[in-house]
Design an enzyme around this catalytic site. Structure first.
Site, short mmCIF file in Angstrom:
data_model
loop_
_atom_site.label_atom_id
_atom_site.label_comp_id
_atom_site.label_asym_id
_atom_site.label_seq_id
_atom_site.Cartn_x
_atom_site.Cartn_y
_atom_site.Cartn_z
N ASP A 1 26.95 53.27 14.06
CA ASP A 1 25.90 53.78 14.94
C ASP A 1 25.77 52.89 16.17
OD1 ASP A 1 25.45 55.62 12.95
OD2 ASP A 1 23.73 54.55 12.12
N LYS A 2 25.19 53.42 17.21
CA LYS A 2 25.01 52.67 18.46
C LYS A 2 24.27 51.36 18.24
CE LYS A 2 22.94 53.08 23.07
NZ LYS A 2 22.12 53.93 23.97
#
Length: 230
Positions: free
Chosen positions: A101-102
């Protein structure tokens, strides 16, 4: 292999630039000028671009210490991508082995070896991945036991596979899973009434994030590291 694909990878240029070079007559295959971009060639053929011999890169295996705020994508119109961090002449041939995920940090693998990537990411491989989670509240032993037994994720049928869980000080926990469901670690902690504030991947299979590799930096995997994976 398509000629434009070969030229793009071998010369480390975009597919569009490779197609233009071919159409302009700058590419020879075994001494013969080819101007059709979709021509299929033997990858071992002698190919020249503007009279310079070009060859495909060998297999590339990289470890990246992914920082927060960077997306696991090859390109993104709005955000910095992990490929933007890779200063490698053939970075455009790389693919991501298991995205993060970011806002998740830690170990990310990249390669141009499609078979190796598939072996690691295929669901049937069950390659273990270890994460350090910083939680909103200290994980209880009851919650840890639930995770070890398998929990029901929202919107999923059946339980997750049993996880290895270690309760740590400072509202942290280390968890090892062998699946790759969407946002799985965050959803697992949510299933036991907790919330992940920060997540950091430490290990994939036998490959451990290099403690001397700063966030945003990368290095090639050693052969012994690659051998710890399927």
């Amino acid at each position: 292999m398509r000629l434009d694909q070969f030229v793009s990878q071998a010369a480390a240029i975009t597919r569009v630039d490779a197609q233009q070079a071919i159409r302009c007559g700058w590419v020879d295959v075994e001494g013969k000028t080819i101007t059709k971009t979709s021509t299929h060639i033997d990858p071992t053929a002698a190919v020249t671009l503007d009279d310079a011999l070009i060859t495909l890169p060998g297999d590339i295996y990289l470890m990246l210490h992914k920082p927060a705020g960077v997306v696991s994508a090859t390109e993104d119109p709005e955000h910095q991508t992990v490929l933007d961090l890779i200063d490698h002449p053939h970075r455009k041939t790389l693919r991501i082995v298991g995205r993060l995920d970011k806002d998740t940090t830690g170990l990310l693998l990249l390669t141009n070896d499609g078979d190796w990537l598939h072996r690691i990411t295929a669901p049937k491989s069950h390659v273990p991945k270890t994460y350090l989670a910083t939680l909103a509240w200290a994980l209880t032993e009851e919650g840890a036991e639930q995770l070890r037994a398998g929990v029901q994720l929202h919107g999923e049928k059946g339980l997750t596979k049993p996880a290895e869980v270690e309760i740590l000080p400072d509202q942290q926990a280390r968890i090892t899973i062998s699946e790759g469901k969407y946002h799985q670690v965050k959803r697992m902690f949510a299933a036991v009434g907790n919330r992940v504030g920060a997540l950091h991947r430490e290990r994939i299979g036998g490959v451990v994030l290099d403690g001397e590799l700063p966030p945003g930096e990368w290095r090639e995997l050693a052969p012994v590291e690659r051998e710890t994976l399927p």
